[in-house]
Design a protein around this motif. Sequence first.
Motif, short mmCIF file in Angstrom:
data_model
loop_
_atom_site.label_atom_id
_atom_site.label_comp_id
_atom_site.label_asym_id
_atom_site.label_seq_id
_atom_site.Cartn_x
_atom_site.Cartn_y
_atom_site.Cartn_z
N LEU A 1 0.81 -1.22 0.00
CA LEU A 1 0.00 0.00 0.00
C LEU A 1 0.84 1.27 0.00
O LEU A 1 0.32 2.35 -0.24
CB LEU A 1 -0.92 0.00 1.22
CG LEU A 1 -2.06 -1.03 1.20
CD1 LEU A 1 -2.82 -1.02 2.52
CD2 LEU A 1 -3.01 -0.79 0.03
N HIS A 2 2.13 1.14 0.28
CA HIS A 2 3.02 2.30 0.19
C HIS A 2 4.43 1.82 -0.06
O HIS A 2 4.74 0.63 0.08
CB HIS A 2 2.96 3.15 1.47
CG HIS A 2 3.64 2.53 2.64
ND1 HIS A 2 4.79 3.04 3.19
CD2 HIS A 2 3.36 1.41 3.37
CE1 HIS A 2 5.17 2.28 4.22
NE2 HIS A 2 4.32 1.29 4.34
N ALA B 1 3.56 7.19 -1.21
CA ALA B 1 2.50 6.31 -1.73
C ALA B 1 1.83 6.96 -2.93
O ALA B 1 1.90 8.17 -3.14
CB ALA B 1 1.47 6.03 -0.64
N GLU B 2 1.17 6.11 -3.71
CA GLU B 2 0.41 6.60 -4.86
C GLU B 2 -0.84 7.35 -4.39
O GLU B 2 -1.37 7.08 -3.31
CB GLU B 2 -0.03 5.44 -5.74
CG GLU B 2 1.08 4.64 -6.35
CD GLU B 2 0.52 3.47 -7.13
OE1 GLU B 2 0.47 3.57 -8.37
OE2 GLU B 2 0.12 2.48 -6.50
N LEU C 1 -5.53 5.70 -3.64
CA LEU C 1 -5.69 4.38 -3.03
C LEU C 1 -7.04 4.24 -2.33
O LEU C 1 -7.66 3.17 -2.36
CB LEU C 1 -4.56 4.12 -2.04
CG LEU C 1 -3.16 3.96 -2.63
CD1 LEU C 1 -2.15 3.70 -1.52
CD2 LEU C 1 -3.12 2.85 -3.66
N LEU D 1 -9.64 3.50 -4.89
CA LEU D 1 -9.48 2.11 -5.35
C LEU D 1 -10.11 1.13 -4.36
O LEU D 1 -10.86 0.22 -4.74
CB LEU D 1 -8.00 1.80 -5.56
CG LEU D 1 -7.51 0.36 -5.83
CD1 LEU D 1 -7.34 -0.47 -4.59
CD2 LEU D 1 -8.38 -0.35 -6.85
N LEU D 2 -9.83 1.31 -3.08
CA LEU D 2 -10.36 0.41 -2.07
C LEU D 2 -11.88 0.48 -1.99
O LEU D 2 -12.55 -0.54 -1.77
CB LEU D 2 -9.74 0.72 -0.71
CG LEU D 2 -8.24 0.42 -0.59
CD1 LEU D 2 -7.68 0.99 0.71
CD2 LEU D 2 -7.97 -1.07 -0.68
N LEU E 1 -6.35 5.69 5.13
CA LEU E 1 -6.95 4.46 4.62
C LEU E 1 -7.65 3.64 5.70
O LEU E 1 -8.26 2.62 5.40
CB LEU E 1 -5.87 3.59 3.95
CG LEU E 1 -5.18 4.16 2.72
CD1 LEU E 1 -4.13 3.17 2.21
CD2 LEU E 1 -6.19 4.49 1.63
N SER F 1 0.75 -2.41 -9.49
CA SER F 1 0.22 -1.58 -8.41
C SER F 1 -1.12 -2.12 -7.94
O SER F 1 -1.86 -2.74 -8.73
CB SER F 1 0.05 -0.13 -8.90
OG SER F 1 -0.78 0.61 -8.04
N VAL F 2 -1.46 -1.87 -6.68
CA VAL F 2 -2.79 -2.26 -6.19
C VAL F 2 -3.89 -1.53 -6.97
O VAL F 2 -5.04 -1.99 -7.01
CB VAL F 2 -2.94 -1.97 -4.68
CG1 VAL F 2 -2.01 -2.86 -3.86
CG2 VAL F 2 -2.71 -0.51 -4.36
N ARG F 3 -3.55 -0.45 -7.64
CA ARG F 3 -4.54 0.28 -8.43
C ARG F 3 -4.99 -0.52 -9.64
O ARG F 3 -6.00 -0.20 -10.26
CB ARG F 3 -3.97 1.62 -8.87
CG ARG F 3 -3.69 2.57 -7.70
CD ARG F 3 -3.10 3.87 -8.16
NE ARG F 3 -4.05 4.63 -8.97
CZ ARG F 3 -3.75 5.78 -9.58
NH1 ARG F 3 -2.52 6.27 -9.48
NH2 ARG F 3 -4.65 6.42 -10.28
#
Length: 244
Positions: A21-22, A101-102, A105, A108-109, A136, A232-234
């Motif tokens: 996440l980061h 971090a991006e 997020l 996205l979550l 978050l 990426s989690v994205r």
Amino acid sequence: MPVLHLNRSSPVWLFDLDNTLHNASHAIFPLITANMNTYIARVLGDGVTPAGDAIVNAARAAYWRRYGATLLGMVKHHQVQAAHFLSETHAFADLPSMISAERGLGALLRRLPGRKILLTNAPLRYSSDVMRHLRLRRHFTHHVAIEAMHVHRQLRPKPSTLMLRKLMRKHHIQPSRCILVEDTLANLKGAKKIGLRTAWVTQYLKMADPIGMARLPKALNRPAYVDVKVKSVRHLARRLHRLR
């Protein structure tokens, strides 16, 4: 992209924190490594002179390979108190300035269907501070830090399958409904063994230091126990069909 609503078939996401996440390798991991080296050198020294770099590096690497976490080796072989080790190695003068971090997020979550659980081998105070800074925390129903990873009174952090099974039972979750999102291959491999789906986040690996660093496959190819590999989690939402 429309918001994906929760239903009975929605997955349960287990998100790692550091380098998922980061970008912990940006500044945080290097300082943790330095703190850890200082701590281990003091413990392995003769009481006056700290142990040398070669001894420290060998011990840290050996314990990580054998137990999945250097901490476990220090506890088992040197009677170190886990809480003291975690406190000393995660001491930061200005943690917010070190977090990278991006953006996006949180959005996205919100769009990922199902509930989310933070599952991190980091200590609670540190991981809470990072999540607060990233804004978050509200997206996660539970926060499971390393202090909560005990099985039969023994500390069992990731990649322990005993710990994962206990977590599944506690939250009444079928492993087949769970998706573990991680940067560390050893943790993904253990999760896959007990039936979880696995998503491997790779964008920070090129900068990763020895903390949590698994032996990577050649050219970062996707191992068979990884269902989805994303930079990426994205990118998880667009790969969701592979994780259902």
